[in-house]
Design an enzyme around this catalytic site. Structure first.
Site, PDB file in Angstrom:
ATOM      1  N   GLY A  15      24.530  40.259  42.563  1.00 13.77           N
ATOM      2  CA  GLY A  15      23.488  39.939  43.551  1.00 13.77           C
ATOM      3  C   GLY A  15      22.240  39.370  42.912  1.00 13.77           C
ATOM      4  O   GLY A  15      21.700  38.349  43.369  1.00 13.77           O
ATOM      5  N   ARG A  89      41.148  46.943  40.304  1.00 17.10           N
ATOM      6  CA  ARG A  89      40.348  46.502  41.459  1.00 17.10           C
ATOM      7  C   ARG A  89      40.730  47.351  42.684  1.00 17.10           C
ATOM      8  O   ARG A  89      39.898  47.718  43.486  1.00 17.10           O
ATOM      9  CB  ARG A  89      40.596  45.026  41.758  1.00 17.10           C
ATOM     10  CG  ARG A  89      40.105  44.060  40.679  1.00 17.10           C
ATOM     11  CD  ARG A  89      40.410  42.621  41.078  1.00 17.10           C
ATOM     12  NE  ARG A  89      39.970  41.647  40.079  1.00 17.10           N
ATOM     13  CZ  ARG A  89      40.739  41.170  39.098  1.00 17.10           C
ATOM     14  NH1 ARG A  89      41.989  41.626  38.972  1.00 17.10           N
ATOM     15  NH2 ARG A  89      40.279  40.277  38.231  1.00 17.10           N
ATOM     16  N   ASN A  96      34.735  51.058  48.737  1.00 16.33           N
ATOM     17  CA  ASN A  96      34.184  49.784  49.209  1.00 16.33           C
ATOM     18  C   ASN A  96      34.557  49.451  50.649  1.00 16.33           C
ATOM     19  O   ASN A  96      33.847  48.702  51.317  1.00 16.33           O
ATOM     20  CB  ASN A  96      34.580  48.659  48.251  1.00 16.33           C
ATOM     21  CG  ASN A  96      33.802  48.762  46.939  1.00 16.33           C
ATOM     22  OD1 ASN A  96      32.820  49.499  46.840  1.00 16.33           O
ATOM     23  ND2 ASN A  96      34.240  48.031  45.929  1.00 16.33           N
ATOM     24  N   ARG A 152      38.066  30.309  35.125  1.00 17.35           N
ATOM     25  CA  ARG A 152      38.589  30.960  33.904  1.00 17.35           C
ATOM     26  C   ARG A 152      39.775  30.146  33.359  1.00 17.35           C
ATOM     27  O   ARG A 152      39.836  29.834  32.168  1.00 17.35           O
ATOM     28  CB  ARG A 152      39.022  32.395  34.213  1.00 17.35           C
ATOM     29  CG  ARG A 152      37.833  33.327  34.437  1.00 17.35           C
ATOM     30  CD  ARG A 152      38.216  34.706  34.935  1.00 17.35           C
ATOM     31  NE  ARG A 152      37.046  35.603  34.867  1.00 17.35           N
ATOM     32  CZ  ARG A 152      36.926  36.721  35.577  1.00 17.35           C
ATOM     33  NH1 ARG A 152      37.915  37.114  36.393  1.00 17.35           N
ATOM     34  NH2 ARG A 152      35.844  37.466  35.474  1.00 17.35           N
ATOM     35  N   HIS A 176      43.350  37.982  44.400  1.00 13.04           N
ATOM     36  CA  HIS A 176      42.502  38.153  43.218  1.00 13.04           C
ATOM     37  C   HIS A 176      42.939  39.430  42.514  1.00 13.04           C
ATOM     38  O   HIS A 176      42.283  40.436  42.559  1.00 13.04           O
ATOM     39  CB  HIS A 176      41.039  38.251  43.631  1.00 13.04           C
ATOM     40  CG  HIS A 176      40.108  38.377  42.464  1.00 13.04           C
ATOM     41  ND1 HIS A 176      40.133  37.509  41.382  1.00 13.04           N
ATOM     42  CD2 HIS A 176      39.139  39.276  42.201  1.00 13.04           C
ATOM     43  CE1 HIS A 176      39.217  37.885  40.525  1.00 13.04           C
ATOM     44  NE2 HIS A 176      38.592  38.947  40.991  1.00 13.04           N
TER      45      HIS A 176
END
Ligand code: TXD
Length: 319
Positions: A15, A89, A96, A152, A176
């Site tokens: 952020g 993740r 989240n 990447r 992802h």
């Protein structure tokens, strides 16, 4: 002409970097939002003090009140927790998802006309949940992952071939995660496909395969090095590229986690595909021909995303 308004939900590593990049590029006035008191306000004040040196007059403010995001043209969401070494993740999902519910409702109630770019992991599930919670049109809510993953991939390919990154265009499909699908056949160096460069002896299939694998684990490689969190410079840069495509109606074809209805054999979920991004948000999903290997790999990625959505629905029955 009035300046645009950029709202950044989450004032952490990504952020803060988003805010710095948006200010340097003069994308618009910036509101940094976070639940932690002081952090958005402190970072906003610090960033504002770059203005006299850089010469930007954009207003940068910090807030803990969703009312302050009202009228945002672009919202970039990084709210939540990031990985630590040893975490996948997907391990972030439980925490989240609850964050996405709060963020989605905040956007729904204060800035329903915004173009929303979700970055929070596990990305493919969080962007879907954020869209569900916010109720915004599917074409106005997308996820950022493919621009980072292909950056990447391009970085490693440019290194391998000893060429400028300016001439490398690489292609990554799918989720992802470890199942993402870098596609060498559609990756080129100034129009020369990577497989042709291998045939020309400029690399070997083994080295390209290793680069594909290193791209898949690109996030984990940085988490292991940093130990305290995950990547944030390239993720922020990637999110800003998507915001610019929308703000400037660039009609860029970018790898984007977008809501797919029918193309690629996918119906009703978010997955990384080539998308035309312009003033209409995700304007068109571009369906390319995939060889059998890429098709199979994409299906594995889609199945992994579907499992995440089942997990989300198991946690929040409103989904
Ligand atoms: O390519 C990609 N999509 C990924 C995404 C690339 C890198 C990082 N990826 C994910 O982005 C990462 O796994 C995290 O889920 C997010 C944000 O990563 P960042 O490194 O910025 O995490 P930080 O520094 O912990 O910042 C998160 C901020 C922090 O300031 C918290 O206080 C805030 O989020 N936070 C909230 N803000 C608003 N509302 C709520 N509920 C909230 N909860 C935490």
């Amino acid at each position: 002409m009035a300046r645009k308004k950029i709202a950044l939900i989450g004032a952490g590593n990504i952020g803060g970097t988003l805010a710095h990049l948006a200010a340097l590029k003069g994308l618009g006035d910036i509101v940094l939002f976070d639940v932690v008191e002081g952090v958005p306000q402190g970072k906003a004040l610090d960033l504002s003090q770059c203005g006299p040196v850089e010469g930007f007059d954009t207003k940068i403010t910090g807030s803990n009140d969703y009312a302050d995001i009202a009228g945002a043209d672009v919202i970039i969401v990084t709210a939540g927790v990031a990985r630590k070494p040893g975490m996948s993740r997907d391990d972030l999902l439980g925490i989240n998802l609850k964050v996405m519910k709060a963020v989605g409702e905040g956007i729904r109630d204060n800035a329903p006309d915004a173009f929303v770019i979700c970055i929070t992991n596990p990305l493919d599930a969080m962007v879907w949940a954020l869209r569900e919670f916010s109720g915004l049109p599917h074409n106005k809510v997308v996820g950022m992952a493919g621009v980072l993953d292909s950056a990447r991939f391009s970085h490693f390919l440019a290194d391998e071939f000893g060429v400028s990154v300016k001439d490398v265009n690489s292609f990554v499909l799918g989720g992802h995660g470890d199942t993402m699908v870098p596609v060498p056949q559609y990756s080129t160096v100034n129009g020369i496909p990577v497989p042709d460069l291998v045939k020309m002896g400029r690399s070997t299939q083994e080295r390209i395969d290793a680069i594909v694998q290193r791209t898949r684990s690109g996030g984990g490689e940085i988490v292991a090095l940093l130990k305290t969190g995950s990547a944030y410079y390239a993720p922020a840069t990637s999110g800003i590229a998507m915001a610019e495509a929308y703000l400037y109606d660039q009609k860029r074809i970018l790898p984007t986690a977008a809501y797919v209805e029918g193309k690629y054999g996918v119906d009703g979920l978010y997955v990384g595909v080539p998308v035309v991004i312009g003033a209409g948000g995700a304007e068109e999903i571009v369906e390319i021909e995939l060889d059998e290997t890429a098709k199979a790999n994409l299906q594995v990625s889609v199945d992994a995303v579907k499992e995440l959505l089942v997990a989300c629905k198991g946690i929040d029955s409103t989904l």
